[in-house]
Scaffold this active site. Structure first.
Site, mmCIF file in Angstrom:
data_model
loop_
_atom_site.group_PDB
_atom_site.id
_atom_site.type_symbol
_atom_site.label_atom_id
_atom_site.label_comp_id
_atom_site.label_asym_id
_atom_site.label_seq_id
_atom_site.Cartn_x
_atom_site.Cartn_y
_atom_site.Cartn_z
ATOM 1 N N GLY A 1 0.829 -1.250 -0.037
ATOM 2 C CA GLY A 1 -0.076 -0.030 0.182
ATOM 3 C C GLY A 1 0.780 1.317 0.051
ATOM 4 O O GLY A 1 0.346 2.257 -0.179
ATOM 5 N N GLU B 1 4.348 -6.612 1.549
ATOM 6 C CA GLU B 1 3.824 -7.003 0.456
ATOM 7 C C GLU B 1 3.649 -5.888 -0.550
ATOM 8 O O GLU B 1 2.408 -5.617 -1.064
ATOM 9 C CB GLU B 1 2.187 -7.826 0.515
ATOM 10 C CG GLU B 1 2.216 -8.930 1.295
ATOM 11 C CD GLU B 1 0.723 -9.196 1.747
ATOM 12 O OE1 GLU B 1 -0.051 -8.445 1.251
ATOM 13 O OE2 GLU B 1 0.623 -10.227 2.638
ATOM 14 N N PRO B 2 4.596 -5.099 -0.837
ATOM 15 C CA PRO B 2 4.585 -4.119 -1.500
ATOM 16 C C PRO B 2 4.103 -4.209 -3.134
ATOM 17 O O PRO B 2 5.099 -5.447 -3.734
ATOM 18 C CB PRO B 2 5.901 -3.323 -1.455
ATOM 19 C CG PRO B 2 6.642 -4.264 -1.291
ATOM 20 C CD PRO B 2 6.119 -5.538 -0.412
ATOM 21 N N GLY B 3 3.513 -3.613 -3.796
ATOM 22 C CA GLY B 3 3.243 -3.756 -5.297
ATOM 23 C C GLY B 3 3.688 -2.508 -5.951
ATOM 24 O O GLY B 3 4.770 -2.339 -6.463
ATOM 25 N N ARG C 1 -7.155 2.672 -14.873
ATOM 26 C CA ARG C 1 -7.359 3.437 -13.596
ATOM 27 C C ARG C 1 -7.975 4.900 -13.625
ATOM 28 O O ARG C 1 -8.655 5.300 -12.676
ATOM 29 C CB ARG C 1 -5.683 3.608 -12.942
ATOM 30 C CG ARG C 1 -5.202 2.384 -12.890
ATOM 31 C CD ARG C 1 -3.926 2.594 -11.864
ATOM 32 N NE ARG C 1 -3.807 2.962 -10.625
ATOM 33 C CZ ARG C 1 -3.744 4.162 -10.218
ATOM 34 N NH1 ARG C 1 -3.361 5.072 -11.076
ATOM 35 N NH2 ARG C 1 -4.272 4.551 -8.935
ATOM 36 N N TYR D 1 -10.902 4.798 -11.184
ATOM 37 C CA TYR D 1 -10.491 5.744 -9.882
ATOM 38 C C TYR D 1 -10.587 6.918 -9.964
ATOM 39 O O TYR D 1 -10.177 7.663 -9.201
ATOM 40 C CB TYR D 1 -9.293 5.088 -9.306
ATOM 41 C CG TYR D 1 -9.017 3.634 -9.033
ATOM 42 C CD1 TYR D 1 -9.898 2.671 -8.201
ATOM 43 C CD2 TYR D 1 -7.747 3.026 -9.474
ATOM 44 C CE1 TYR D 1 -9.876 1.525 -7.992
ATOM 45 C CE2 TYR D 1 -7.563 1.735 -9.247
ATOM 46 C CZ TYR D 1 -8.680 0.857 -8.572
ATOM 47 O OH TYR D 1 -8.148 -0.438 -8.068
ATOM 48 N N CYS E 1 -15.462 2.715 -26.933
ATOM 49 C CA CYS E 1 -16.962 3.425 -26.944
ATOM 50 C C CYS E 1 -17.744 3.830 -25.682
ATOM 51 O O CYS E 1 -18.602 2.973 -25.278
ATOM 52 C CB CYS E 1 -17.873 2.533 -28.072
ATOM 53 S SG CYS E 1 -17.330 2.765 -29.782
ATOM 54 N N GLU E 2 -17.234 4.602 -24.823
ATOM 55 C CA GLU E 2 -17.656 4.816 -23.536
ATOM 56 C C GLU E 2 -17.102 6.360 -23.351
ATOM 57 O O GLU E 2 -16.030 6.533 -23.575
ATOM 58 C CB GLU E 2 -16.676 3.864 -22.427
ATOM 59 C CG GLU E 2 -16.961 2.429 -22.446
ATOM 60 C CD GLU E 2 -18.440 2.134 -21.875
ATOM 61 O OE1 GLU E 2 -19.081 2.912 -21.286
ATOM 62 O OE2 GLU E 2 -18.941 0.926 -22.412
HETATM 63 C C1 LIG Z 1 -3.270 -8.266 0.017
HETATM 64 C C2 LIG Z 1 -2.548 -7.371 -0.524
HETATM 65 N N1 LIG Z 1 -1.501 -7.134 -0.462
HETATM 66 C C3 LIG Z 1 -0.478 -6.270 -1.291
HETATM 67 C C4 LIG Z 1 -1.206 -5.467 -2.109
HETATM 68 C C5 LIG Z 1 -0.295 -4.411 -2.672
HETATM 69 O O1 LIG Z 1 -0.729 -3.110 -2.682
HETATM 70 P P1 LIG Z 1 0.237 -2.036 -3.241
HETATM 71 O O2 LIG Z 1 0.495 -2.016 -4.670
HETATM 72 O O3 LIG Z 1 -0.557 -0.957 -3.044
HETATM 73 O O4 LIG Z 1 1.443 -1.989 -2.695
HETATM 74 C C6 LIG Z 1 -2.480 -5.662 -2.423
HETATM 75 C C7 LIG Z 1 -3.106 -4.943 -3.388
HETATM 76 O O5 LIG Z 1 -4.397 -4.573 -3.431
HETATM 77 C C8 LIG Z 1 -3.349 -6.656 -1.623
HETATM 78 O O6 LIG Z 1 -4.441 -6.627 -1.731
#
Ligand SMILES: Cc1ncc(COP(=O)(O)O)c(C=O)c1O
Length: 437
Positions: A236, A270-272, A309, A313, A359-360
């Site tokens: 997050g 768990e960074p994405g 996005r 969002y 087409c939106e």
């Molecule tokens: C369980 C879990 N972990 C990690 C993430 C990664 O989030 P972010 O990309 O914001 O770090 C998410 C994203 O929704 C998630 O659902």
């Protein structure tokens, strides 16, 4: 290009577009490495393990890169499990999260031997109990907790840690669920964790959630449950999409470190987006310009099916013209790029809406932008598109999905070929073979 969001040279982006076409996602390997090192440096000697959240960008080349940096993987589906394994993650380095894992997905996870399966409901635990019965070693499970903390994010859809949301096990149900795990010999509780939202720019919600997890660990230990080997603080971390700063890794670590110290447990995270968000851009070409009802439109060859996005969002993505000088002269002479248009019908300084071909009416990449040089044929880069870009793309309007390219230094390599029309119809048939007589 852009205000420090992406540092790839325009000439390289132009070369990629010429070689691969548009729309194309471009990812910068060095940015991903830099972000990983920033996070590692902030975590310092704190015992931890980084599990990259595959959903942010699941391209095999990106996964392989992140794996080589030393990360594990955080997955939310059987498809992501297959990707992670294909990219080289060993099963033990994989954490399986997600609110609705199917039986088939749980079986695949058990057969692969993933390191940790996070439970989100009593029903899911009951199913896992049944599937895990009789295994040689107990299955490591975690409980994803809903800590009921408010995390301000740019859109309500990216908040996940409040009571009343579908995610996680409510605080007051966790001990009961943990006892249910402890009562079975085929499963063992190894982790409790949270993921409170995405694009969180302040450390406060992490500190609040971490404090709740610390209390919870104490409560579980008091209840005789002493099998935990980690606490998971989720992902997050916010990155900049404009001039705002994002979340400093140091501030994040300061917020969650007390959890590790108080419990004596290593942190999982768990960074994405933090790793890949600003590593990527979406290259798209301007097809046409037009005006309607006082608005000026730049119509591009990428739309909401390529980058959802903005539509989903109302997310802001910086958009730049890759080579503005090329288009400015033409624009000054003829802003609409139409042979018959009058040169006075719009000024180059006009605010434009950058819209896609879907087409939106909700199909846009950016509204009210100053985009000098965005004439037909100009190459645009939509920035901060490395996370939740390609992964959320679709074939809506029967538009083949974009190509993906990885850049490393001055080199670039295609890492996903552009789809063609055959990809649109794969698995479909006009020959009806009725299954029920
Ligand atoms: C369980 C879990 N972990 C990690 C993430 C990664 O989030 P972010 O990309 O914001 O770090 C998410 C994203 O929704 C998630 O659902």
């Amino acid at each position: 290009v852009g205000q420090g969001l992406l540092s790839l040279p325009p000439a390289l982006l132009a070369r990629i577009a010429a070689a691969v076409g548009t729309p194309t996602y471009v990812y910068d390997a060095e940015h991903i490495r830099r972000q990983f090192r920033r996070l590692q440096a902030a975590l310092g000697t704190l015992p931890h393990r980084i599990h990259y959240s595959v959903k942010a960008n699941g391209n095999l080349a990106v996964l392989s890169l992140v794996h080589h940096l030393g990360a594990g993987a955080d997955i939310v589906s059987g498809g992501e499990l297959a990707r992670a394994l294909r990219a080289g993650f060993s099963p033990g380095e994989i954490v399986f999260s997600g609110v609705g894992k199917s039986e088939r997905e749980l079986v695949a996870a058990l057969e692969a031997g993933v390191g940790l399966i996070n439970m989100e409901s009593a029903g899911e635990l009951a199913l896992l109990h049944r599937l895990a019965r009789g295994r040689a070693a107990p299955v490591a499970v975690g409980i994803r907790v809903n800590p009921d903390v408010a995390a301000e994010t740019p859109h309500p859809y990216t908040q996940t840690g409040r009571s009343g949301m579908k995610f996680g096990v409510p605080m007051d149900q966790v001990v009961t669920l943990a006892r249910a795990v402890a009562a079975e010999r085929d499963v063992v509780l190894r982790s409790v964790g949270m993921h409170i939202g995405s694009q969180i720019a302040e450390p406060g919600p992490y500190a609040a959630g971490a404090a709740r997890l610390a209390d919870l660990v104490a409560e579980l230990r008091a209840a005789g449950i002493a099998t935990l080997t980690s606490v998971d603080v989720g992902g997050g971390l916010a990155v900049p999409y404009g001039s705002e700063p994002g979340l400093e890794p140091g501030a994040f670590v300061a917020a969650v470190a007390p959890l590790a110290h108080q419990t004596g447990l290593p942190l999982l995270m768990e960074p994405g987006r933090f790793l890949v968000g600003n590593a990527g851009c979406l290259l798209t070409r301007v097809l046409y310009r037009k005006r309607s009802g006082g608005r000026a439109f730049v119509i591009t060859d990428a739309g909401m099916n390529d980058l959802l996005r903005p539509s989903l969002y109302q997310a802001y993505h910086e958009i730049t013209v890759v080579d503005p000088t090329a288009g400015q002269a033409a624009e000054a002479a003829d802003p609409e790029g139409n042979p018959a248009a009058s040169a006075t019908s719009a000024s180059p300084a006009t605010l434009v809406d950058v819209v896609g071909p879907n087409c939106e009416s909700g199909d846009f990449l950016g509204l009210d932008r100053h985009l000098a040089g965005a004439v037909p044929g100009a190459l645009l880069a939509v920035l901060s598109a490395g996370a939740y870009g390609f992964g959320m793309s679709s074939q809506y309007n029967s538009r083949p999905r974009a190509a993906e390219v990885l850049v490393d230094g001055e080199r670039f390599a295609p890492v996903r070929r552009r789809e063609g029309v055959e990809d649109l119809m794969r698995g479909e048939t006009t020959t009806l073979e009725w299954e029920n007589g």
